[in-house]
Design an enzyme around this catalytic site. Structure first.
Site, short mmCIF file in Angstrom:
data_model
loop_
_atom_site.label_atom_id
_atom_site.label_comp_id
_atom_site.label_asym_id
_atom_site.label_seq_id
_atom_site.Cartn_x
_atom_site.Cartn_y
_atom_site.Cartn_z
N ASP A 308 -15.04 -36.19 -3.82
CA ASP A 308 -14.59 -36.23 -2.42
C ASP A 308 -13.81 -37.53 -2.16
O ASP A 308 -13.97 -38.16 -1.10
CB ASP A 308 -15.77 -36.09 -1.44
N HIS A 312 -8.78 -44.23 2.87
CA HIS A 312 -8.36 -44.63 4.22
C HIS A 312 -7.89 -46.07 4.13
O HIS A 312 -8.36 -46.84 3.28
CB HIS A 312 -9.51 -44.53 5.21
N PHE A 326 -14.31 -41.19 8.51
CA PHE A 326 -15.29 -40.93 7.45
C PHE A 326 -14.60 -40.91 6.08
O PHE A 326 -13.50 -40.39 5.96
CB PHE A 326 -15.93 -39.55 7.65
O1 DOR Z 1 -15.96 -38.33 4.27
C1 DOR Z 1 -15.15 -37.44 4.42
N1 DOR Z 1 -13.83 -37.69 4.37
N2 DOR Z 1 -15.59 -36.23 4.66
C2 DOR Z 1 -14.77 -35.24 5.00
O2 DOR Z 1 -15.24 -34.16 5.23
C3 DOR Z 1 -13.33 -35.47 5.14
C4 DOR Z 1 -12.90 -36.63 4.35
C5 DOR Z 1 -11.55 -37.12 4.75
O3 DOR Z 1 -10.62 -36.32 4.81
O4 DOR Z 1 -11.41 -38.33 4.96
ZN ZN Z 2 -15.88 -32.19 3.58
ZN ZN Z 3 -13.56 -33.69 1.45
#
Ligand code: DOR
Ligand code: ZN
Ligand code: ZN
Length: 430
Positions: A308, A312, A326
């Site tokens: 994942d 950012h 997130f």
């Molecule tokens: O932590 C996360 N970042 N969870 C998500 O579901 C989306 C992802 C993001 O796109 O930054």
């Molecule tokens: Zn997700």
């Molecule tokens: Zn994700």
């Protein structure tokens, strides 16, 4: 053009240890895996000396965010695939929560074309389930599949309507495509950013309840049973979700699942303070949940590890725990983290970890890669299992460095990555 990787070692399941090999790559395929006792006649071939190093099938990451198009200040296909290669990944599947979202064939083609020109690993694009991921109207699944999408997901947000999810599953099933689900009920999480648990209690915060994830897992398992679709659960993080997936699997529902390294090694009790590098969705859960997802990965209830990878910018993460987005980056710490925490501690064999990062994702998503066998695609990772080093986010190949693992001393670092017979990352050359 052939390439010999000599004096390397591979995991040998039969003996439960390492075995020395010499591997010849030719025309994008693993042409020969020879016993490593003597150095082969390499002729005019290019040679990589992998003495003392581990060879693995290239890692596969079925859940990543490349941010391209639209959020290139966080990451793009050039930097994201280089970050993947540096982490040992040779195939990655990217999420459609871009700008525009991946909800038209043109955007799928944009990603594939840009990767062809600027990327260094294989990129498999997912397309959105609903237009602009708003949950209102299904995308054109047939056209998206035709353009090269490998599955449908609204990752970043849960599909709130059960009817919408059922329609999506029915359609996906009819074209032999999987549904990949970010499981989250919006009514239970609004405005919240850490899980219910010690950290929330200590800081006087209302926490995200575990049911916000498991409610969707349970609902969707029932819908998957009814429609017969291949349904894949994203980033499983709770005991309740594990229980439901285990039950659904036991009665033959076509359900598969993934877990992230951070949910395997961190709980909410590890969060040091209001630092947004510890903010991700799903959030870090309780130690009991961590134990549940570990056991689920061990017994096969959870099929694979994914990162994942969610870059950012530093500016965004500096907004503080409440306001920052997130997500954490994942490619460049995934293997050393799990090798150090689970293999060096004797909890898992090396073979088990490699399988959950190669053969298992390949099996679930029917990919030709993920095997270190003669005739397989020449996607390999070379790892220095003895190398110990502190995580230094300033050296990441990613455009972003939002990680909670900065400064962690980890062992087992990828040193070279080969995709389709071509060296795309080589530490010695960097
Ligand atoms: O932590 C996360 N970042 N969870 C998500 O579901 C989306 C992802 C993001 O796109 O930054
Ligand atoms: Zn997700
Ligand atoms: Zn994700």
């Amino acid at each position: 053009m052939s390439l010999w990787i000599i004096n390397g070692s591979v995991w040998d399941e039969a003996s439960g240890g390492l075995r020395k090999v010499n591997v010849r790559l030719e025309d994008g395929k693993i042409a020969e895996i020879a016993a490593g006792e003597q150095t082969p006649e390499t002729g005019s071939a290019e040679v990589i000396n992998a003495a003392g190093k581990l060879l693995s099938a290239g890692f596969i990451d079925m859940h990543v965010h490349l941010r391209d198009p639209g959020f290139e200040y966080k990451e793009d296909i050039a930097t994201g695939t280089r970050s993947a290669a540096k982490g040992g990944f040779t195939t990655i599947a990217c999420m459609p929560n871009t700008r525009p979202a991946v909800d038209t064939p043109e955007t799928v083609k944009y990603i594939l074309d840009k990767n062809e020109n600027e990327g260094v690993v294989r990129v498999l694009p997912y397309a959105a389930i609903t237009k602009n991921q708003l949950g209102r109207e299904l995308t054109d699944f047939a056209a998206l599949k035709e353009a090269g999408a490998i599955g449908f997901t609204d990752d970043g947000v849960g599909v709130q309507s059960a009817q919408m999810m059922k329609d999506a599953m029915t359609l996906a099933q009819s074209m032999d495509m999987p549904i990949i689900a970010h499981c989250e009920d919006n009514t239970l999480v609004e405005g919240l950013f850490v899980s219910e648990g010690e950290f929330a209690r200590k800081n006087g915060l209302k926490g995200i309840p575990n049911e916000s994830e498991a409610i969707h897992v349970g609902r969707d398992a029932l819908l998957a049973e009814a429609t017969g679709v291949h349904y894949h659960v994203c980033h499983v993080s709770t005991e309740q979700s594990v229980r439901l997936i285990r039950l659904a699997k036991s009665i033959g529902v076509k359900i598969t699942a993934e877990v992230c390294p951070h949910h395997l090694v961190l709980s909410d009790e590890d969060i040091p303070g209001m630092d947004a590098n510890w903010k991700m969705n799903p959030p870090l859960r309780t130690p009991r949940d961590v134990q549940s997802v570990i056991e689920a990965l061990e017994d096969g209830t959870i099929d694979m590890v994914v990162t994942d990878h969610a870059p950012h910018s530093a500016e965004e993460k500096a907004r503080g725990m409440q306001l920052a987005p997130f997500g954490i980056v994942g490619f460049e710490t995934a293997f050393p983290l799990l090798y150090t925490k689970f293999v060096l501690t004797g909890k898992w064999t090396l073979g088990f970890l490699l399988k959950r990062m190669t053969a298992d994702p390949a099996r679930v998503f029917r990919l030709p890669t993920g095997r270190l066998e003669e005739g397989a695609p020449a996607d390999l990772t070379i790892i220095d299992l003895d190398c110990e080093r502190a995580v230094d986010p300033s050296t990441f190949a990613s455009r972003s460095n939002n990680t909670p693992f900065g400064g962690w001393k980890l062992q087992g670092w990828p040193v070279a990555t080969i995709v389709n017979g071509k060296v795309v990352y080589n530490e010695a050359a960097n």
